[in-house]
Design an enzyme around this catalytic site. Structure first.
Site, PDB file in Angstrom:
ATOM      1  N   ASN A   9     -27.159-106.570 -60.417  1.00  0.00           N
ATOM      2  CA  ASN A   9     -27.688-105.281 -60.864  1.00  0.00           C
ATOM      3  C   ASN A   9     -26.514-104.183 -60.867  1.00  0.00           C
ATOM      4  OD1 ASN A   9     -29.278-102.932 -60.850  1.00  0.00           O
ATOM      5  ND2 ASN A   9     -30.234-103.069 -58.904  1.00  0.00           N
ATOM      6  N   TRP A  10     -26.595-103.829 -62.103  1.00  0.00           N
ATOM      7  CA  TRP A  10     -25.287-102.655 -62.565  1.00  0.00           C
ATOM      8  C   TRP A  10     -25.527-101.436 -62.167  1.00  0.00           C
ATOM      9  CZ3 TRP A  10     -23.276-105.362 -67.591  1.00  0.00           C
ATOM     10  CH2 TRP A  10     -22.557-106.446 -67.462  1.00  0.00           C
ATOM     11  N   LYS A  11     -26.951-101.205 -61.969  1.00  0.00           N
ATOM     12  CA  LYS A  11     -27.583 -99.983 -61.637  1.00  0.00           C
ATOM     13  C   LYS A  11     -27.001 -99.026 -63.033  1.00  0.00           C
ATOM     14  CE  LYS A  11     -27.756-101.049 -57.134  1.00  0.00           C
ATOM     15  NZ  LYS A  11     -27.718-100.432 -55.658  1.00  0.00           N
ATOM     16  N   HIS A  95     -37.275-101.754 -57.003  1.00  0.00           N
ATOM     17  CA  HIS A  95     -36.122-101.546 -56.237  1.00  0.00           C
ATOM     18  C   HIS A  95     -36.167-100.371 -55.360  1.00  0.00           C
ATOM     19  CE1 HIS A  95     -32.134-100.428 -55.446  1.00  0.00           C
ATOM     20  NE2 HIS A  95     -31.716-101.952 -55.561  1.00  0.00           N
ATOM     21  N   GLU A  97     -34.432 -97.670 -54.594  1.00  0.00           N
ATOM     22  CA  GLU A  97     -33.792 -96.781 -55.155  1.00  0.00           C
ATOM     23  C   GLU A  97     -35.003 -96.074 -56.198  1.00  0.00           C
ATOM     24  OE1 GLU A  97     -30.225 -97.871 -57.025  1.00  0.00           O
ATOM     25  OE2 GLU A  97     -29.514 -98.243 -54.838  1.00  0.00           O
ATOM     26  N   GLU A 167     -34.255-106.937 -49.906  1.00  0.00           N
ATOM     27  CA  GLU A 167     -33.437-105.920 -49.868  1.00  0.00           C
ATOM     28  C   GLU A 167     -33.495-104.908 -48.569  1.00  0.00           C
ATOM     29  OE1 GLU A 167     -30.796-105.903 -53.869  1.00  0.00           O
ATOM     30  OE2 GLU A 167     -32.579-104.597 -54.102  1.00  0.00           O
ATOM     31  N   GLY A 173     -25.587-100.659 -50.466  1.00  0.00           N
ATOM     32  CA  GLY A 173     -24.523 -99.873 -50.813  1.00  0.00           C
ATOM     33  C   GLY A 173     -23.914 -99.382 -49.488  1.00  0.00           C
ATOM     34  N   SER A 213     -25.385-105.153 -49.838  1.00  0.00           N
ATOM     35  CA  SER A 213     -23.742-105.357 -49.497  1.00  0.00           C
ATOM     36  C   SER A 213     -23.478-106.655 -49.427  1.00  0.00           C
ATOM     37  CB  SER A 213     -23.379-104.730 -48.218  1.00  0.00           C
ATOM     38  OG  SER A 213     -23.550-103.309 -48.270  1.00  0.00           O
ATOM     39  N   GLY A 234     -25.431-105.530 -56.071  1.00  0.00           N
ATOM     40  CA  GLY A 234     -25.151-104.309 -56.872  1.00  0.00           C
ATOM     41  C   GLY A 234     -23.576-104.038 -57.083  1.00  0.00           C
ATOM     42  N   GLY A 235     -23.166-103.493 -56.156  1.00  0.00           N
ATOM     43  CA  GLY A 235     -21.664-103.152 -56.195  1.00  0.00           C
ATOM     44  C   GLY A 235     -20.656-104.182 -56.472  1.00  0.00           C
TER      45      GLY A 235
HETATM   46  P1  PGA Z   1     -25.368-103.426 -53.000  1.00  0.00           P
HETATM   47  O1  PGA Z   1     -26.806-103.169 -53.694  1.00  0.00           O
HETATM   48  O2  PGA Z   1     -25.091-104.862 -53.335  1.00  0.00           O
HETATM   49  O3  PGA Z   1     -24.422-102.503 -53.648  1.00  0.00           O
HETATM   50  O4  PGA Z   1     -25.663-103.193 -51.711  1.00  0.00           O
HETATM   51  C1  PGA Z   1     -27.909-104.182 -54.085  1.00  0.00           C
HETATM   52  C2  PGA Z   1     -28.992-103.641 -54.976  1.00  0.00           C
HETATM   53  O5  PGA Z   1     -29.420-102.438 -54.706  1.00  0.00           O
HETATM   54  O6  PGA Z   1     -29.628-104.548 -55.606  1.00  0.00           O
END
Ligand code: PGA
Length: 253
Positions: A9-11, A95, A97, A167, A173, A213, A234-235
């Site tokens: 997930n590149w956001k 998600h 966010e 999640e 993050g 993470s 994500g990251g």
């Molecule tokens: P993260 O994000 O791996 O950077 O913690 C995961 C996500 O939000 O899908």
């Protein structure tokens, strides 16, 4: 047997050029990914260019959000049919966010899931508790509510188009990963609940991903758990080498 499912997930990261470069590298590596599902979720602007590069490889492309209507006067929004037309086969819904920063509640998420399935998209449905909720012992209640409300209108037949991503919000993050035991406990309860709400067979074949993470160093131990079928990353999905190590998590090469 469920196939491992590794999703990036590149956001709100990457230009179209960066996304295309990454997709080209992934395309070259695709022949080594046939025993697993691999997915990337670029920002909207890069979707068409990325699906063009990955056409015919079997690698999935997801949008990160959709509007619940097919069309209309909704300035700045993108609908399911538009996402499907861009060549995507998946969309991420719910998600944390979106829930916390953009005020999406369970009812809206349910409408988005219905809209996505209605236009032939598969859904990665994200759920998870906050730190306060975990500390108050509310994790299973929160996850149960999110599933019951979010999937309210679905029928047994829809579940084959669904992936659930657990999640925990406190892990996204933050560098704090759930332990494999913590992840497994929630994943197992999600599968049991899905079996009760839909059918054992549907629950058994549905991938449940862990997100929060996840990194090359902890992927294999998370994936060793019975009910952890993959990751929503994500990251650590932004750099090709890091993401690809996670895609090939249990391989020697
Ligand atoms: P993260 O994000 O791996 O950077 O913690 C995961 C996500 O939000 O899908």
């Amino acid at each position: 047997m469920r196939k491992p499912f590794i999703a990036g997930n590149w956001k709100m990261h990457k230009t179209v050029a960066d996304a295309v470069n990454f997709a080209r590298r992934l395309r070259e590596a695709a022949s080594r990914c046939t025993d697993r599902d691999v997915l990337i979720a670029p920002p909207f602007t890069a979707l068409s260019a990325v699906t063009e590069v990955l056409k015919g490889t079997g690698i999935h492309v997801a949008a990160q959000n959709l509007h619940e209507s097919r069309q209309g006067a909704f300035t700045g929004e993108i609908s399911g049919p538009m996402i499907a037309e861009a060549g995507c086969d998946y969309v991420i819904v719910g998600h944390s966010e979106r829930r916390t920063l953009f005020g999406e509640d369970d009812a809206l998420i349910a409408r988005k899931i219905e809209a996505a399935l209605g236009c032939g998209l598969r859904v990665i449905f994200c759920i998870g508790e906050t730190l306060q909720e975990r500390e108050a012992g509310l994790t299973s209640g929160v996850v149960e509510r999110q599933i019951k409300e979010g999937l309210k209108t679905l029928r047994n037949d829809d579940i084959k188009h669904l992936v659930i991503a657990y999640e925990p919000v406190w892990a996204i993050g933050t560098g704090k990963t759930a332990t494999p035991g913590q992840a497994e406990e929630v994943h197992a309860s999600i599968r049991t609940l899905m079996g009760r709400l839909f059918s054992e067979a549907a629950a058994d074949s549905m991938p449940i991903l862990y997100g929060g993470s996840a990194k090359p160093d902890n992927m294999a131990e998370l994936m060793a758990e019975k009910n952890v079928d993959g990751g929503l990353i994500g990251g650590a999905s932004l750099e090709f080498d890091s993401f690809f190590r996670m895609v090939m998590f249990d391989r020697k090469d």
